[in-house]
Enzyme design. Sequence first.
Site, mmCIF file in Angstrom:
data_model
loop_
_atom_site.group_PDB
_atom_site.id
_atom_site.type_symbol
_atom_site.label_atom_id
_atom_site.label_comp_id
_atom_site.label_asym_id
_atom_site.label_seq_id
_atom_site.Cartn_x
_atom_site.Cartn_y
_atom_site.Cartn_z
ATOM 1 N N LYS A 1 0.831 -1.207 0.000
ATOM 2 C CA LYS A 1 0.000 0.000 0.000
ATOM 3 C C LYS A 1 0.871 1.264 0.000
ATOM 4 O O LYS A 1 0.628 2.204 -0.744
ATOM 5 C CB LYS A 1 -0.932 0.022 1.230
ATOM 6 C CG LYS A 1 -1.915 -1.150 1.261
ATOM 7 C CD LYS A 1 -2.887 -1.065 2.441
ATOM 8 C CE LYS A 1 -2.227 -1.201 3.795
ATOM 9 N NZ LYS A 1 -1.735 -2.557 4.099
ATOM 10 N N ARG B 1 12.067 -5.251 4.379
ATOM 11 C CA ARG B 1 11.467 -3.928 4.256
ATOM 12 C C ARG B 1 12.115 -2.926 5.207
ATOM 13 O O ARG B 1 12.306 -3.188 6.379
ATOM 14 C CB ARG B 1 9.969 -4.004 4.540
ATOM 15 C CG ARG B 1 9.299 -2.635 4.552
ATOM 16 C CD ARG B 1 7.827 -2.726 4.341
ATOM 17 N NE ARG B 1 7.120 -3.128 5.536
ATOM 18 C CZ ARG B 1 5.785 -3.091 5.623
ATOM 19 N NH1 ARG B 1 5.065 -2.703 4.597
ATOM 20 N NH2 ARG B 1 5.193 -3.468 6.731
ATOM 21 N N ARG C 1 10.984 -1.686 10.768
ATOM 22 C CA ARG C 1 9.908 -1.525 11.748
ATOM 23 C C ARG C 1 9.926 -2.659 12.767
ATOM 24 O O ARG C 1 10.047 -3.817 12.391
ATOM 25 C CB ARG C 1 8.547 -1.489 11.032
ATOM 26 C CG ARG C 1 8.280 -0.159 10.363
ATOM 27 C CD ARG C 1 7.108 -0.222 9.411
ATOM 28 N NE ARG C 1 5.927 -0.898 9.952
ATOM 29 C CZ ARG C 1 4.792 -1.019 9.261
ATOM 30 N NH1 ARG C 1 4.696 -0.518 8.044
ATOM 31 N NH2 ARG C 1 3.768 -1.638 9.783
HETATM 32 P P1 ATP Z 1 1.836 -1.927 5.268
HETATM 33 O O1 ATP Z 1 2.505 -0.790 5.928
HETATM 34 O O2 ATP Z 1 2.706 -3.039 4.970
HETATM 35 O O3 ATP Z 1 1.028 -1.513 4.083
HETATM 36 P P2 ATP Z 1 0.355 -2.511 7.637
HETATM 37 O O4 ATP Z 1 -1.082 -2.421 7.367
HETATM 38 O O5 ATP Z 1 0.768 -3.640 8.461
HETATM 39 O O6 ATP Z 1 0.872 -2.594 6.241
HETATM 40 P P3 ATP Z 1 0.494 0.131 8.639
HETATM 41 O O7 ATP Z 1 -0.695 0.458 7.836
HETATM 42 O O8 ATP Z 1 1.678 0.954 8.497
HETATM 43 O O9 ATP Z 1 0.994 -1.311 8.358
HETATM 44 O O10 ATP Z 1 0.026 0.051 10.165
HETATM 45 C C1 ATP Z 1 0.921 -0.302 11.169
HETATM 46 C C2 ATP Z 1 0.164 -0.528 12.451
HETATM 47 O O11 ATP Z 1 -0.510 0.677 12.828
HETATM 48 C C3 ATP Z 1 -0.931 -1.580 12.393
HETATM 49 O O12 ATP Z 1 -0.445 -2.878 12.609
HETATM 50 C C4 ATP Z 1 -1.860 -1.107 13.513
HETATM 51 O O13 ATP Z 1 -1.358 -1.454 14.778
HETATM 52 C C5 ATP Z 1 -1.778 0.386 13.403
HETATM 53 N N1 ATP Z 1 -2.835 0.922 12.510
HETATM 54 C C6 ATP Z 1 -2.663 1.536 11.318
HETATM 55 N N2 ATP Z 1 -3.835 1.901 10.789
HETATM 56 C C7 ATP Z 1 -4.788 1.492 11.655
HETATM 57 C C8 ATP Z 1 -6.211 1.554 11.678
HETATM 58 N N3 ATP Z 1 -6.910 2.103 10.672
HETATM 59 N N4 ATP Z 1 -6.846 1.027 12.757
HETATM 60 C C9 ATP Z 1 -6.174 0.488 13.772
HETATM 61 N N5 ATP Z 1 -4.840 0.389 13.817
HETATM 62 C C10 ATP Z 1 -4.148 0.879 12.775
HETATM 63 MG MG MG Z 2 1.796 0.949 5.086
#
Ligand code: ATP
Ligand code: MG
Length: 223
Positions: free
Chosen positions: A20, A133, A166
């Site tokens: 994403k 990553r 991370r």
């Molecule tokens: P990536 O970064 O690989 O696209 P990801 O979804 O694991 O995927 P982030 O979106 O960066 O990573 O989110 C990291 C963390 O932040 C999640 O694991 C969660 O704990 C928290 N987080 C992010 N967005 C939300 C949300 N909308 N609701 C609840 N927690 C969230």
């Molecule tokens: Mg992300």
Amino acid sequence: KTITGIPLRGMLLGAPGAGKGTQTERIKNYFDITAVSSGNLLRQNIAMNTQVGIIAKEIIERGDLVPDNIMVSLIENELAKIHNQNWLLDGFPRNVEQAQALDRMLENYNCPLNMVVSLDVPQDIIIARITERYVHIPSGRVYNLTYNPPVVPGVDDITGEPLVHRPDDNPDTFRLRLDKYNRITSPLLDYYAKKGVLRTYSGNTSDIIFPQIYNLLSNIFIM
Ligand code: ATP
Ligand code: MG
């Protein structure tokens, strides 16, 4: 500008590590779109030791989701700043309650989500690439040592600042996050399919998926 004159209200949906953040960066290089990434916002809050950051730190490190009320007000604040622009959400909403809260928020602006893109990447591939990553926290730029390594090892291409791995990208926590995605977030696929705004693009790498998104957006934007 979009062809219809209606601003883009977009969202990227996909498992953790599906790309994403990478797609968001690439999209911004070509189109006049403001991105709002919930994960980046939280990591910036953690880095700045804000009240939200202090609460979120442990939750994120153990692979859990941050409570809906915190996330909804964080995002509501960001969207209020950019309500006239084309925007794209990355990482929010993450469950049906957040999706409903977003719908209610957007009623005030009279413009519902109009493009949800699902990034469909096999989960064994995601797991294989996650340990490679690295991120630049201030900008949210994402690197992968195999697919898109930084020009100079360990530092961000644009700012020269250090990259970090991370703490929640270790294999055990990552599996918890994937499991949460499958149970709690993936029902959103149905939620948005029923609204008629969902598109799904599949591929093993961001290089394979990006042209599909580019093609979609080229048909929406006047270049
Ligand atoms: P990536 O970064 O690989 O696209 P990801 O979804 O694991 O995927 P982030 O979106 O960066 O990573 O989110 C990291 C963390 O932040 C999640 O694991 C969660 O704990 C928290 N987080 C992010 N967005 C939300 C949300 N909308 N609701 C609840 N927690 C969230
Ligand atoms: Mg992300």
